[in-house]
Design an enzyme around this catalytic site. Structure first.
Site: not given
Ligand SMILES: Cc1ncc(COP(=O)(O)O)c(C=O)c1O
Length: 368
Positions: A179, A57, A204, A108
């Protein structure tokens, strides 16, 4: 450990190289005999005790390779996340109680929904702004703790003049997040314009093949990096190693994919403008996302999205394959997005084939 600012041959700094070269070069093993050219996928939940990482982790060499590459492109230090929204949530989690967060109303919808959820639980005040009103946007920054920017916005494709907004936000003492999913670091580098944090849905353009969910946050501040890394360690919202490997493999070809997709988008914008089914074409002049508002509204838009054969009717964007979607088919999409708006994610296929397929579907919308 290798200096992340230096290329694998240890001779050149990434700062001296063009972005297309950095995308190919950064995050590789050193140029030493029998080193593989690519960082392999390291499948490890734990490591032999006594080192810097200790547990899966806290770190993974495949994440590190991806992070070096995207960090070098954005001009900061990168942390990878399990998805774009995992990165968004990790940033929003740091906002103090009752703080005001400015956010474009057409960001978004997942980002806006996270803020609405935090607001409903009394954690933040979300101030939705119309970014086409530049003065109102500057004014909205006055008492904000965090200014969230997305440019171009998804799917309205509004463009924000980032530098003056970042300046106004900083004057008010606010942190600024951009973003950068739509523009990618090849077209826009918000950290160089003063932003504190950049966030990506690496799902994306960065990964680019519609086969991986991943996110990333990049910052030039060691302090913010440490705070975010601590949160990721605590919460465990990091990606799987194979996802990081796929995203890095995708990133290697970002420059050529984007060049081709952008050229296709420009050509389609010209052709779409003359079609009788199309009321409005929205294109910011860069990138490969185009939005068309159809004269026949939702009905015509649904007909078009169901009538293509090359263009895939699907949500998401930024893959090599062209996709289209009527955004208002999602109930959470704001009513200020036209009902008949179809978002086109232009891929890298031959533009004549793309146009023939799309024109056929648009012709049907005219015929009714
Ligand atoms: C601009 C933008 N930001 C963030 C996200 C969320 O990313 P993910 O789907 O990887 O969680 C998306 C997803 O569509 C997006 O388009």
């Amino acid at each position: 450990m290798a200096d992340p600012d230096r290329t694998p041959d240890q001779k050149t700094s990434y700062a001296d190289l063009k972005p297309a070269t950095v995308a190919v070069t950064a995050g590789r093993p050193g140029h030493e005999a029998d080193q593989p050219l690519n960082t392999p996928v390291t499948l490890a939940s734990t490591y032999v005790a006594g080192g810097d990482v200790e547990y899966g982790r806290y770190g993974n060499p495949t994440w590190t390779a991806f992070e070096e590459a995207l960090g070098a492109l954005e001009g900061g230090r990168c942390l990878s996340f399990a998805s774009g929204l995992a990165g968004v949530a990790t940033i929003l989690d740091l906002v103090g109680a009752d703080a005001t967060v400015v956010v474009p109303r057409h960001s978004y919808n997942g980002t806006v929904l996270q803020l609405a959820d935090l607001e409903a639980r009394g954690r933040v005040n979300a101030r939705l702004v119309d970014v086409t009103d530049h003065d109102a946007l500057l004014k909205a920054c006055d008492d904000a703790a965090l200014v969230w920017l997305e440019s171009p916005t998804n799917p309205a494709l509004e463009v924000i003049d980032l530098e003056p907004v970042i300046e106004a936000a900083h004057e008010a003492g606010a942190y600024v997040v951009v973003d950068n999913t739509f523009a990618t670091p090849l077209l826009q580098q918000p950290l160089s314009l003063g932003a504190d944090l950049v966030v990506h849905s690496a799902t994306k353009y960065i990964a680019g093949h519609s086969d991986v969910l991943m996110g990333a946050v990049i910052t030039a501040s060691d302090e913010l990096y440490d705070v975010l890394k601590k949160r990721r360690d605590l919460v465990g919202n990091a990606p799987g190693p194979f996802e990081a490997w796929l995203a890095l493999r995708g990133l290697r070809t970002l420059a050529v994919r984007l060049d081709r997709a952008q050229a296709n988008a420009g050509e389609l914008v010209t052709r779409l403008g003359g079609h009788p089914a199309v009321e409005e074409v929205r294109y910011p002049g860069f990138g490969a996302i185009v939005a068309v508002v159809l004269a026949g509204g939702a009905l015509a838009a649904d007909l078009v999205t169901h009538s293509t054969s090359l263009w895939v009717h699907s949500t998401s964007l930024g893959g090599v394959e062209s996709q289209l979607e009527r955004r208002r088919r999602w109930k959470v999409e704001p009513a200020t997005i036209p009902d008949g708006l179809v978002r086109l994610s232009v891929g890298i296929e031959d533009v004549d084939d793309l146009w023939a397929d799309l024109k056929g579907a648009l012709d049907q919308a005219v015929a009714g």
